[in-house]
Design an enzyme around this catalytic site. Structure first.
Site, PDB file in Angstrom:
ATOM      1  N   ARG A  43      11.165  60.103  -1.694  1.00 36.43           N
ATOM      2  CA  ARG A  43      11.213  60.680  -2.992  1.00 36.43           C
ATOM      3  C   ARG A  43      10.923  59.669  -3.973  1.00 36.43           C
ATOM      4  O   ARG A  43      10.900  58.361  -3.759  1.00 36.43           O
ATOM      5  CB  ARG A  43      12.438  61.300  -3.527  1.00 36.43           C
ATOM      6  CG  ARG A  43      13.594  61.144  -2.800  1.00 36.43           C
ATOM      7  CD  ARG A  43      13.966  59.921  -3.131  1.00 36.43           C
ATOM      8  NE  ARG A  43      14.354  59.802  -4.617  1.00 36.43           N
ATOM      9  CZ  ARG A  43      14.351  58.519  -5.261  1.00 36.43           C
ATOM     10  NH1 ARG A  43      14.304  57.222  -4.670  1.00 36.43           N
ATOM     11  NH2 ARG A  43      14.528  58.301  -6.593  1.00 36.43           N
ATOM     12  N   GLY A  44      10.714  59.811  -5.415  1.00 34.02           N
ATOM     13  CA  GLY A  44      10.191  58.673  -6.399  1.00 34.02           C
ATOM     14  C   GLY A  44       8.813  58.702  -6.388  1.00 34.02           C
ATOM     15  O   GLY A  44       8.134  58.796  -5.517  1.00 34.02           O
ATOM     16  N   ALA A  45       8.350  58.803  -7.708  1.00 34.51           N
ATOM     17  CA  ALA A  45       7.131  59.114  -7.972  1.00 34.51           C
ATOM     18  C   ALA A  45       5.952  58.046  -7.131  1.00 34.51           C
ATOM     19  O   ALA A  45       5.118  58.757  -6.479  1.00 34.51           O
ATOM     20  CB  ALA A  45       6.483  58.920  -9.288  1.00 34.51           C
ATOM     21  N   ARG A  49       5.370  68.682  -4.225  1.00 36.07           N
ATOM     22  CA  ARG A  49       6.544  68.537  -5.539  1.00 36.07           C
ATOM     23  C   ARG A  49       5.505  68.606  -6.681  1.00 36.07           C
ATOM     24  O   ARG A  49       4.492  68.030  -6.880  1.00 36.07           O
ATOM     25  CB  ARG A  49       7.117  67.357  -5.442  1.00 36.07           C
ATOM     26  CG  ARG A  49       8.263  67.176  -4.149  1.00 36.07           C
ATOM     27  CD  ARG A  49       9.340  66.190  -4.090  1.00 36.07           C
ATOM     28  NE  ARG A  49      10.001  66.604  -5.393  1.00 36.07           N
ATOM     29  CZ  ARG A  49      10.976  65.770  -5.628  1.00 36.07           C
ATOM     30  NH1 ARG A  49      11.106  64.248  -5.173  1.00 36.07           N
ATOM     31  NH2 ARG A  49      12.130  65.991  -6.751  1.00 36.07           N
ATOM     32  N   GLN A  87      20.814  60.500  -7.050  1.00 38.39           N
ATOM     33  CA  GLN A  87      20.097  59.199  -6.739  1.00 38.39           C
ATOM     34  C   GLN A  87      20.686  58.219  -7.190  1.00 38.39           C
ATOM     35  O   GLN A  87      20.576  56.972  -6.689  1.00 38.39           O
ATOM     36  CB  GLN A  87      18.665  59.710  -7.250  1.00 38.39           C
ATOM     37  CG  GLN A  87      17.707  60.682  -6.483  1.00 38.39           C
ATOM     38  CD  GLN A  87      18.048  61.979  -6.996  1.00 38.39           C
ATOM     39  OE1 GLN A  87      18.997  62.537  -7.437  1.00 38.39           O
ATOM     40  NE2 GLN A  87      16.874  62.853  -6.979  1.00 38.39           N
ATOM     41  N   ASP A 135       8.154  60.395 -13.889  1.00 35.49           N
ATOM     42  CA  ASP A 135       7.123  60.794 -13.007  1.00 35.49           C
ATOM     43  C   ASP A 135       5.759  61.285 -13.396  1.00 35.49           C
ATOM     44  O   ASP A 135       5.030  61.702 -12.731  1.00 35.49           O
ATOM     45  CB  ASP A 135       8.195  62.103 -12.269  1.00 35.49           C
ATOM     46  CG  ASP A 135       8.927  61.799 -11.624  1.00 35.49           C
ATOM     47  OD1 ASP A 135      10.104  61.409 -11.858  1.00 35.49           O
ATOM     48  OD2 ASP A 135       8.860  61.978 -10.371  1.00 35.49           O
ATOM     49  N   ASN A 147      11.143  62.798 -16.873  1.00 40.92           N
ATOM     50  CA  ASN A 147      11.791  61.938 -15.514  1.00 40.92           C
ATOM     51  C   ASN A 147      13.005  62.927 -15.309  1.00 40.92           C
ATOM     52  O   ASN A 147      13.116  63.885 -15.705  1.00 40.92           O
ATOM     53  CB  ASN A 147      12.171  60.667 -16.297  1.00 40.92           C
ATOM     54  CG  ASN A 147      12.972  59.735 -15.072  1.00 40.92           C
ATOM     55  OD1 ASN A 147      12.198  59.525 -14.238  1.00 40.92           O
ATOM     56  ND2 ASN A 147      14.088  59.084 -15.464  1.00 40.92           N
ATOM     57  N   LYS A 148      13.723  62.516 -14.437  1.00 42.90           N
ATOM     58  CA  LYS A 148      14.833  63.135 -13.847  1.00 42.90           C
ATOM     59  C   LYS A 148      15.700  63.984 -14.899  1.00 42.90           C
ATOM     60  O   LYS A 148      15.913  63.241 -15.864  1.00 42.90           O
ATOM     61  CB  LYS A 148      15.659  62.262 -13.039  1.00 42.90           C
ATOM     62  CG  LYS A 148      17.031  62.883 -12.042  1.00 42.90           C
ATOM     63  CD  LYS A 148      16.730  63.980 -11.319  1.00 42.90           C
ATOM     64  CE  LYS A 148      15.596  63.557 -10.285  1.00 42.90           C
ATOM     65  NZ  LYS A 148      14.949  64.890  -9.555  1.00 42.90           N
TER      66      LYS A 148
HETATM   67  O1  MRU Z   1      13.543  63.984  -7.594  1.00 37.63           O
HETATM   68  P1  MRU Z   1      13.423  62.277  -7.385  1.00 37.63           P
HETATM   69  O2  MRU Z   1      14.417  61.638  -6.692  1.00 37.63           O
HETATM   70  O3  MRU Z   1      11.926  62.190  -6.745  1.00 37.63           O
HETATM   71  O4  MRU Z   1      13.222  61.740  -9.001  1.00 37.63           O
HETATM   72  C1  MRU Z   1      12.848  60.317  -9.047  1.00 37.63           C
HETATM   73  C2  MRU Z   1      12.773  59.978 -10.735  1.00 37.63           C
HETATM   74  O5  MRU Z   1      13.116  60.864 -11.361  1.00 37.63           O
HETATM   75  C3  MRU Z   1      12.245  58.690 -10.838  1.00 37.63           C
HETATM   76  O6  MRU Z   1      13.127  58.147 -12.096  1.00 37.63           O
HETATM   77  C4  MRU Z   1      10.901  58.632 -10.981  1.00 37.63           C
HETATM   78  O7  MRU Z   1      10.274  59.067  -9.799  1.00 37.63           O
HETATM   79  C5  MRU Z   1      10.399  57.305 -11.321  1.00 37.63           C
HETATM   80  S1  MRU Z   1      10.283  56.459  -9.762  1.00 37.63           S
HETATM   81  C6  MRU Z   1       9.967  54.842  -9.985  1.00 37.63           C
END
Ligand code: MRU
Length: 367
Positions: free
Chosen positions: A53-55, A90, A202, A243, A253-254
């Site tokens: 996970r993470g962009a 996603r 996370q 993201d 973002n999250k």
């Molecule tokens: O749902 P996730 O864990 O994929 O969400 C991740 C985030 O929101 C991060 O802040 C974002 O992807 C930036 S990653 C460098």
């Protein structure tokens, strides 16, 4: 960065030269386990089930997913199917679409017999480029920490972050955490407030884990604590990942990031967002209206995972049976609440003008 003292990347090709190894991030911090992806479908599942996970890491995994698809069939039909299946995993992180578009643009013009090697080569380049991009984001973000440290008379610079925009979300370094690691390496005292980031934690599970592995002082806080800390002068600046950023500077973002930005503005705390170029969606303008927001299984809200004495990792219900739950994965922070963007090309204002100043080729393209 390191796990148990060993330099580690989040994704790599195994010694067999074709299968792909990832860290199963659903098991961290309790268990460190790697998983091998052997098919495009394995890669798609790893993204949608959030083993990765993470962009930026989602994008890199999708690129390897295309390479795995090409092992089985290098036809146009197989390429299109891989892009469709991986692209549906996603919705919010635009790095996924960026990586797939990049792979398609490179593979489609080639003859079918050339596609396999080039797919692996480009996926590896996407990873290497991300490492360098994140290192540069850290070098630019370090300037912010240096300046704040000058006013602190040797006391730690207190940084608040949300979710995990660390190296586990990328290939190495991270985006929001890269300046922190580089400040620590330079001997600047830093301390990170880590939002736990419900529902999937996370922050508590991943950001705290990776900061701990690097020896960075940090404290986990509940998601609602940030405003209180800012009111009491305990946060010098906030930095998060993202993201998707629109051309006008709105930031997805999250879930919960928006509330941190509101609290930061109310308390005159700088609120920065760290991002690579692959997170900018130049086709969008108004993030609240246009960015698709992922909605995940409500069971992620009504249950929680943890380790019980004895070591077993269990999931427990935390809600009254029968209650409904809603699980919005992301929110959008309007550009007006963001102090600046920290990118691989430098720091800029959260606006179209700011982004164009760092990416003039985009200004020319849209003129
Ligand atoms: O749902 P996730 O864990 O994929 O969400 C991740 C985030 O929101 C991060 O802040 C974002 O992807 C930036 S990653 C460098």
């Amino acid at each position: 960065m390191k796990i148990n003292g060993q330099p580690t990347r989040t994704i790599r090709v195994n010694g067999d030269g074709w299968s792909v190894e990832i860290i199963d991030q659903t098991k961290l911090p309790h268990v460190f386990e790697t998983v091998t992806l052997r098919t495009m479908e394995d890669a798609a599942r790893a993204i949608s089930d959030m083993l990765v996970r993470g962009a930026p890491l989602i994008g890199a995994t999708a690129a390897y997913g295309v390479a795995l698809a090409m092992r089985e069939d290098t036809s146009d039909t197989a390429l299109d199917r891989a892009i469709e299946v991986l692209g549906a995993t996603r919705p919010t992180a635009v790095n996924l679409q960026w990586a797939l578009a990049d792979m398609k643009a490179r593979l489609l013009p080639l003859g079918a017999s050339d596609r396999l090697d080039i797919a692996y080569e480009r996926a590896a380049q996407i990873c290497d480029e991300d490492v360098e991009t994140c290192r540069l984001i850290g070098a630019h973000g370090l300037q912010i920490i240096r300046e704040l440290a000058e006013q602190k008379n040797g006391d730690p610079v207190n940084i608040l972050t949300h979710c995990n925009a660390g190296w586990l979300a990328c290939i190495d370094w991270g985006t929001a955490t890269s300046p922190v690691y580089q400040a620590q390496a330079e001997g600047i005292p830093v301390h990170v407030w880590v939002d736990e980031t419900r529902p999937r934690n996370q922050g508590a599970f991943l950001t705290a884990f990776e900061l701990g592995q690097e020896g960075v002082p940090h404290t986990i806080i509940v998601d609602n604590a940030g405003g209180h800390l800012m009111q009491h002068g305990l946060v010098d600046f906030c930095i998060t990942g993202t993201d998707r950023v629109t051309a006008d500077g709105d930031v997805a973002n999250k879930i919960g990031t928006y509330l941190k930005a509101l609290a930061a503005v109310d308390n005159n705390v700088p609120f920065y967002v760290a991002l690579p170029h692959s997170t900018i969606d130049w086709s969008l303008s108004d993030g609240v209206k246009e960015i698709p927001i992922e909605e995940r299984n409500p069971a992620e809200v009504t249950a929680m995972q943890g380790r019980v004495p004895g070591g077993a990792v269990v999931t427990v219900d935390i809600a009254a049976p029968g209650s409904l739950a809603a699980n919005y994965g992301f929110d959008v922070t309007p550009a007006r609440l963001v102090t600046g963007f920290v990118t691989e090309r430098g720091i800029c204002g959260a606006s179209r003008q700011g982004l164009f100043s760092l990416y003039p080729e985009r200004a020319r393209a849209s003129a």
